[in-house]
Design a protein around this motif. Structure first.
Motif, PDB file in Angstrom:
ATOM      1  N   LEU A  96       1.013  -1.220  -0.118  1.00 46.21           N
ATOM      2  CA  LEU A  96       0.383  -0.218  -0.164  1.00 46.21           C
ATOM      3  C   LEU A  96       0.493   1.083   0.091  1.00 46.21           C
ATOM      4  N   MET A 137       1.047   4.494  -2.848  1.00 46.36           N
ATOM      5  CA  MET A 137       1.346   5.499  -2.166  1.00 46.36           C
ATOM      6  C   MET A 137       1.933   6.676  -3.003  1.00 46.36           C
ATOM      7  N   PRO A 154      -8.900  -6.659   1.073  1.00 49.96           N
ATOM      8  CA  PRO A 154      -8.759  -6.693   2.267  1.00 49.96           C
ATOM      9  C   PRO A 154      -9.889  -7.270   2.988  1.00 49.96           C
ATOM     10  N   ILE A 155     -11.160  -6.692   2.247  1.00 46.84           N
ATOM     11  CA  ILE A 155     -12.446  -6.876   2.414  1.00 46.84           C
ATOM     12  C   ILE A 155     -12.968  -8.675   3.072  1.00 46.84           C
ATOM     13  N   LEU A 160     -12.953  -9.899   6.272  1.00 46.28           N
ATOM     14  CA  LEU A 160     -14.209  -9.765   7.206  1.00 46.28           C
ATOM     15  C   LEU A 160     -14.954 -10.446   7.011  1.00 46.28           C
ATOM     16  N   LEU A 180     -16.458   0.513   7.272  1.00 50.61           N
ATOM     17  CA  LEU A 180     -14.760   1.579   6.653  1.00 50.61           C
ATOM     18  C   LEU A 180     -14.598   2.629   5.994  1.00 50.61           C
ATOM     19  N   VAL A 181     -15.055   1.770   5.044  1.00 58.76           N
ATOM     20  CA  VAL A 181     -14.823   3.297   3.866  1.00 58.76           C
ATOM     21  C   VAL A 181     -15.389   4.702   3.998  1.00 58.76           C
ATOM     22  N   SER A 186      -6.625   5.075   1.071  1.00 62.98           N
ATOM     23  CA  SER A 186      -5.717   3.618   2.164  1.00 62.98           C
ATOM     24  C   SER A 186      -6.150   4.064   3.840  1.00 62.98           C
ATOM     25  N   SER A 214      -9.038   3.890   4.349  1.00 60.98           N
ATOM     26  CA  SER A 214      -9.751   2.354   4.569  1.00 60.98           C
ATOM     27  C   SER A 214      -9.961   0.794   4.859  1.00 60.98           C
ATOM     28  N   VAL A 215      -7.897   1.238   3.704  1.00 63.79           N
ATOM     29  CA  VAL A 215      -8.050   0.001   3.877  1.00 63.79           C
ATOM     30  C   VAL A 215      -6.897  -0.483   5.267  1.00 63.79           C
ATOM     31  N   VAL A 216      -6.331   0.142   6.100  1.00 69.69           N
ATOM     32  CA  VAL A 216      -6.057   0.029   6.590  1.00 69.69           C
ATOM     33  C   VAL A 216      -6.974   0.145   7.889  1.00 69.69           C
ATOM     34  N   ARG A 217      -8.152   0.512   7.886  1.00 74.76           N
ATOM     35  CA  ARG A 217      -8.749  -0.069   8.384  1.00 74.76           C
ATOM     36  C   ARG A 217      -9.056  -1.144   8.637  1.00 74.76           C
ATOM     37  N   ALA A 218      -9.522  -1.685   7.463  1.00 78.03           N
ATOM     38  CA  ALA A 218     -10.106  -3.241   6.963  1.00 78.03           C
ATOM     39  C   ALA A 218      -8.947  -3.610   7.499  1.00 78.03           C
ATOM     40  N   LEU A 219      -7.770  -4.376   7.277  1.00 80.23           N
ATOM     41  CA  LEU A 219      -6.931  -4.562   7.211  1.00 80.23           C
ATOM     42  C   LEU A 219      -6.393  -5.019   9.029  1.00 80.23           C
ATOM     43  N   LEU A 220      -6.416  -3.492   9.914  1.00 82.83           N
ATOM     44  CA  LEU A 220      -7.042  -3.660  11.456  1.00 82.83           C
ATOM     45  C   LEU A 220      -7.807  -4.598  11.620  1.00 82.83           C
ATOM     46  N   MET A 227     -11.483   0.630  -2.470  1.00 84.38           N
ATOM     47  CA  MET A 227     -10.201   0.354  -2.253  1.00 84.38           C
ATOM     48  C   MET A 227     -10.659  -0.959  -1.647  1.00 84.38           C
ATOM     49  N   ILE A 228     -11.064  -1.106  -0.797  1.00 86.00           N
ATOM     50  CA  ILE A 228     -11.436  -2.185   0.196  1.00 86.00           C
ATOM     51  C   ILE A 228     -11.040  -3.518  -0.503  1.00 86.00           C
TER      52      ILE A 228
END
Lengths: 287, 287
Positions: A116, A120, A271-272, A275, A286-287, B109, B111-117, B266-267
């Protein structure tokens, strides 16, 4: 939706953590726990989480994939991941299963963060600093030195990917500390890093499965320099590894259901899929 | 492999950053830059990056998707993302194109970190703390107060997702600061947060597109509490947004080539699709 049927193979620290994570998951049921010496004939599951020693992982993954069972593992020999993935790829596609390899936190979630951050800020440097935490490889190497009864090698981050090794040794009766220290410092595992050897009366008294990561990138986005990113964690190591394996078990079954079969590392997953819950619920949250 | 043909629609801060990021990408070529008032008949590209004001995004995305052109945007009205995605979904599937919506850093991005965590520690609390950095919405709200010639509303993170608003105002001739301050503090944009209003001779002198995020999660992995995670960044805001849009443009075209068509956030993307280079190169470098 039917719950995901999960089997566990290997019942050490990681296997036990996987069991806890499956129990806590709202969408999974445990169908069996197997030791790596058991016959696997009765193993019946959508996905099997492999928690055996890393070197035994490819052979078990291959046997299970040949039966169309999805697998997830934390194979962590960095230099062999690509070959292992390439070896499982045709079999998983033929059997229409999904195998997720090299999952966990490094390789694993750290790899996702590195990918990621590279997206970025495509130019720049990423440093992954590990610890403080126990290094399994270095601990095993220290234990193999003559005169060492028990050992613990801690990895200490010094920044820019440089690490100090703090090696705590409990000696055999009659062993000479100075000799042990010299032999250890000459060992290839330790010869290239700053290493300190410390004699202690009991290594067990120091035991702690905590670990950490401090991952840093400074890079360039769209021609703008000095973009700064940092990912830190301090965690219980087997618990996090087990939890991530279970999240990947969910992703494996979802991908199989969509017909997205094959062998994947974590940077190849959305990543989704890690979950529970619906796409809409997760996007909303999350988004 | 042929290089990815990218068009840009909208040429403000973000559009210019997208242009820089496409120029720097090893696998892309720019086929045109369009202003949002231009006719789009001559727009010819694999993917169009939408850099118009957010409210105009859905209509442009729909028009381009109807022509089978992939789109990427940074639509950021959180409450409307699911509806917008659902609206584009059938059209993109029918046209076999890919639209990536709500890309950027938040939504995006982050959102991606939140999903991963969340996958790494399914129980617990995540706090996303923004700033210090300019809030566009609050700045526009402050500018609309009678007597305000120019304004800048800075978002200051106070932790646990709570933010202070520091509002710098340049007054019209003859305007009364106290009246402006009272009207601003009563405005719905500011009434619910700690807000400070400061009169300055020149808002332009304060202008800075820096922004930041401090995202924190403390949670439970496999029944183990006190797993700690943190993601921080300090960045040039339009440069990072533009860079991420360009990475998503690459992902859109790759997914279309694989036949994975539709509308995604993105997730829902595999991070590896954001990167140039082959799967093998990226696994070797990152996993």
């Amino acid at each position: 939706m039917d719950s995901i049927r999960v089997a566990i193979l290997g019942y050490g620290n990681i296997g036990r953590a996987v069991e806890q994570a499956v129990d806590a998951a709202p969408d999974m049921q445990l169908t069996g726990i197997f030791h790596h010496t058991d016959s696997l004939e009765s193993l019946d599951a959508d996905v099997c989480v492999l928690c055996t020693p890393t070197r035994e992982v490819p052979s078990f993954a291959t046997r299970l994939a040949a039966r169309g069972i999805c697998t997830v593992d934390s194979f962590d020999i960095h230099g062999q991941i690509l070959d292992y993935r390439a070896q499982l790829q045709p079999l998983t596609r033929e059997q229409q299963s999904v195998s997720i390899v090299a999952a966990g936190w490094d390789p694993g979630s750290d790899s996702v963060v590195r990918a990621l951050l590279l997206a970025m800020a495509p130019q720049g440097l990423t440093y992954t600093n590990f610890g403080p935490g126990r290094s399994m490889g270095h601990t095993v190497a220290a234990k193999s030195i003559e005169g060492v009864k028990n050992a613990l090698s801690m990895t200490i981050p010094l920044g820019t990917g440089i690490h100090r090794r703090m090696v705590y040794v409990e000696l055999e009766d009659g062993a000479d500390f100075h000799t042990v220290e010299q032999n250890l410092l000459r060992d290839d595992y330790f010869a290239h890093d700053e290493t300190h050897v410390i004699e202690v009366p009991s290594v067990d008294a120091l035991n702690n499965v905590a670990h950490g990561v401090h991952l840093v990138r400074n890079g360039v986005s769209a021609n703008m320099h000095n973009q700064n990113f940092e990912f830190n964690m301090t965690i219980n190591n087997p618990a996090l590894t087990g939890q991530i394996l279970v999240a990947c078990a969910r992703a494996a079954v979802r991908m199989q259901q969509r017909g997205q079969c094959g062998c994947f590392t974590m940077i190849e997953l959305a990543p989704i899929d890690l979950l529970p819950g619906t796409t809409e619920e997760n996007i909303k949250a999350l988004v």
